[in-house]
Design a protein around this motif. Structure first.
Motif, PDB file in Angstrom:
ATOM      1  N   UNK A 293      38.126  64.844  40.078  1.00  0.00           N
ATOM      2  CA  UNK A 293      39.441  65.618  39.571  1.00  0.00           C
ATOM      3  C   UNK A 293      38.788  66.956  39.215  1.00  0.00           C
ATOM      4  N   UNK A 294      37.419  66.972  38.896  1.00  0.00           N
ATOM      5  CA  UNK A 294      36.650  68.313  38.526  1.00  0.00           C
ATOM      6  C   UNK A 294      36.546  69.173  39.930  1.00  0.00           C
ATOM      7  N   UNK A 295      36.666  68.297  41.036  1.00  0.00           N
ATOM      8  CA  UNK A 295      36.569  69.072  42.505  1.00  0.00           C
ATOM      9  C   UNK A 295      37.940  69.276  42.713  1.00  0.00           C
ATOM     10  N   UNK A 296      38.900  69.322  41.992  1.00  0.00           N
ATOM     11  CA  UNK A 296      40.183  69.643  42.393  1.00  0.00           C
ATOM     12  C   UNK A 296      40.960  68.565  43.420  1.00  0.00           C
ATOM     13  N   UNK A 297      40.402  67.474  43.534  1.00  0.00           N
ATOM     14  CA  UNK A 297      40.985  66.480  44.252  1.00  0.00           C
ATOM     15  C   UNK A 297      42.249  66.020  43.559  1.00  0.00           C
ATOM     16  N   UNK A 298      43.368  65.516  44.125  1.00  0.00           N
ATOM     17  CA  UNK A 298      44.460  65.031  43.566  1.00  0.00           C
ATOM     18  C   UNK A 298      44.424  63.519  43.611  1.00  0.00           C
ATOM     19  N   UNK A 299      44.597  62.686  42.381  1.00  0.00           N
ATOM     20  CA  UNK A 299      44.588  61.292  42.300  1.00  0.00           C
ATOM     21  C   UNK A 299      45.968  60.872  43.152  1.00  0.00           C
ATOM     22  N   UNK A 300      45.996  59.915  44.162  1.00  0.00           N
ATOM     23  CA  UNK A 300      47.261  59.505  44.811  1.00  0.00           C
ATOM     24  C   UNK A 300      47.993  58.400  43.825  1.00  0.00           C
TER      25      UNK A 300
ATOM     26  N   UNK B 101      34.547  72.293  46.154  1.00  0.00           N
ATOM     27  CA  UNK B 101      35.901  71.996  45.742  1.00  0.00           C
ATOM     28  C   UNK B 101      36.795  71.665  46.866  1.00  0.00           C
ATOM     29  N   UNK B 102      37.545  70.651  46.593  1.00  0.00           N
ATOM     30  CA  UNK B 102      38.260  69.880  47.614  1.00  0.00           C
ATOM     31  C   UNK B 102      39.927  69.789  47.350  1.00  0.00           C
ATOM     32  N   UNK B 103      40.854  70.827  47.018  1.00  0.00           N
ATOM     33  CA  UNK B 103      42.019  70.673  46.628  1.00  0.00           C
ATOM     34  C   UNK B 103      42.901  70.144  47.498  1.00  0.00           C
ATOM     35  N   UNK B 104      42.633  69.786  48.868  1.00  0.00           N
ATOM     36  CA  UNK B 104      43.484  69.003  49.561  1.00  0.00           C
ATOM     37  C   UNK B 104      43.036  67.621  49.727  1.00  0.00           C
ATOM     38  N   UNK B 105      42.139  67.178  49.127  1.00  0.00           N
ATOM     39  CA  UNK B 105      41.404  65.747  49.107  1.00  0.00           C
ATOM     40  C   UNK B 105      42.621  65.047  48.178  1.00  0.00           C
ATOM     41  N   UNK B 106      43.092  63.781  48.647  1.00  0.00           N
ATOM     42  CA  UNK B 106      43.872  62.936  47.877  1.00  0.00           C
ATOM     43  C   UNK B 106      43.062  61.651  47.999  1.00  0.00           C
ATOM     44  N   UNK B 107      42.912  61.041  46.494  1.00  0.00           N
ATOM     45  CA  UNK B 107      41.957  59.934  46.348  1.00  0.00           C
ATOM     46  C   UNK B 107      42.566  59.004  45.544  1.00  0.00           C
ATOM     47  N   UNK B 108      41.989  57.590  45.742  1.00  0.00           N
ATOM     48  CA  UNK B 108      42.200  56.476  44.670  1.00  0.00           C
ATOM     49  C   UNK B 108      40.871  55.891  44.210  1.00  0.00           C
ATOM     50  N   UNK B 109      41.085  55.072  43.384  1.00  0.00           N
ATOM     51  CA  UNK B 109      39.709  54.584  42.693  1.00  0.00           C
ATOM     52  C   UNK B 109      39.996  53.033  42.298  1.00  0.00           C
ATOM     53  N   UNK B 110      39.281  52.139  42.659  1.00  0.00           N
ATOM     54  CA  UNK B 110      39.424  50.855  42.251  1.00  0.00           C
ATOM     55  C   UNK B 110      37.805  50.576  41.631  1.00  0.00           C
ATOM     56  N   UNK B 111      37.971  50.451  40.326  1.00  0.00           N
ATOM     57  CA  UNK B 111      36.757  50.355  39.336  1.00  0.00           C
ATOM     58  C   UNK B 111      36.552  48.967  39.149  1.00  0.00           C
ATOM     59  N   UNK B 112      35.776  48.221  39.456  1.00  0.00           N
ATOM     60  CA  UNK B 112      35.241  46.883  38.955  1.00  0.00           C
ATOM     61  C   UNK B 112      34.274  46.679  37.797  1.00  0.00           C
ATOM     62  N   UNK B 113      34.704  45.967  36.889  1.00  0.00           N
ATOM     63  CA  UNK B 113      33.701  46.012  35.821  1.00  0.00           C
ATOM     64  C   UNK B 113      33.967  44.590  34.881  1.00  0.00           C
ATOM     65  N   UNK B 114      33.322  44.422  33.962  1.00  0.00           N
ATOM     66  CA  UNK B 114      33.409  43.371  32.794  1.00  0.00           C
ATOM     67  C   UNK B 114      33.373  44.040  31.505  1.00  0.00           C
ATOM     68  N   UNK B 115      34.647  43.710  30.895  1.00  0.00           N
ATOM     69  CA  UNK B 115      34.885  44.301  29.590  1.00  0.00           C
ATOM     70  C   UNK B 115      34.064  43.962  28.778  1.00  0.00           C
ATOM     71  N   UNK B 116      33.359  42.672  28.770  1.00  0.00           N
ATOM     72  CA  UNK B 116      32.490  42.006  27.745  1.00  0.00           C
ATOM     73  C   UNK B 116      31.309  43.036  27.628  1.00  0.00           C
ATOM     74  N   UNK B 117      31.022  43.881  28.254  1.00  0.00           N
ATOM     75  CA  UNK B 117      30.030  44.895  28.178  1.00  0.00           C
ATOM     76  C   UNK B 117      30.242  45.890  27.118  1.00  0.00           C
TER      77      UNK B 117
END
Length: 159
Positions: free
Chosen positions: A122-129, A89-105
């Motif tokens: 999010x399940x690990x209690x990290x906070x999205x920045x 569990x990481x309630x003090x962690x702030x995070x961001x995600x860049x997800x790259x993909x192809x919508x044709x799939x």
């Protein structure tokens, strides 16, 4: 640098999942921008659980492409599995995600690796920045067109 300036700097780990190098290229640009803006940023191409845990009181940025059926790239999968298995569990962690993909799939597979990472953190209690950025290769031939404005928004949130 003054003490006030030092306090504004964030320590950011950039964890990359890549197959053909696109996510790695975005990550290099992200690290350069973060450093230019006065933050301490380091990129991890073969990240281990210990690397990630070093940032549990700071910021993690996950930049990942998606493979096959919406899966996490091989270089990032061991980190994902270790986080999922150990479940620190990481309630003090702030995070961001860049997800790259192809919508044709298809919608279920599109940006699947980034979505999986966001759910786990999010399940690990990290906070999205900031809200996750989904980069569609069908629309954005150059992912930096959308990644740079998103990164600027992340940097604003960190300041």
């Amino acid at each position: 640098m003054s003490n006030a300036e030092l306090e504004l700097m964030a320590k950011i780990g950039v964890f990359v999942g890549t197959v053909y190098g696109g996510a790695e290229e975005v990550a290099h640009e992200a690290v350069d921008l973060l450093i230019d803006k006065g933050h301490a940023a380091q990129m991890y191409l073969e990240p281990k659980l210990e690397d990630f845990l070093e940032y549990q009181h700071d910021v993690a940025l996950v930049i990942t492409s998606t493979t096959g059926q919406g899966e996490i790239p091989e270089n990032l999968l061991p980190l994902f599995a270790a986080l999922n298995d150990r479940f620190p569990l990481m309630p003090e962690l702030r995070f961001g995600v860049i997800a790259m993909g192809d919508s044709s799939y298809g919608e279920e597979r599109y940006c699947g690796a980034g979505r999986q990472f966001e759910v786990l953190l999010t399940e690990l209690q990290a906070k999205p920045q900031v809200e996750r950025l989904d980069v569609d290769a069908c629309i954005h031939f150059d992912p930096m067109e959308v990644a740079m404005p998103w990164l600027e928004g992340l940097i604003e949130q960190l300041s």
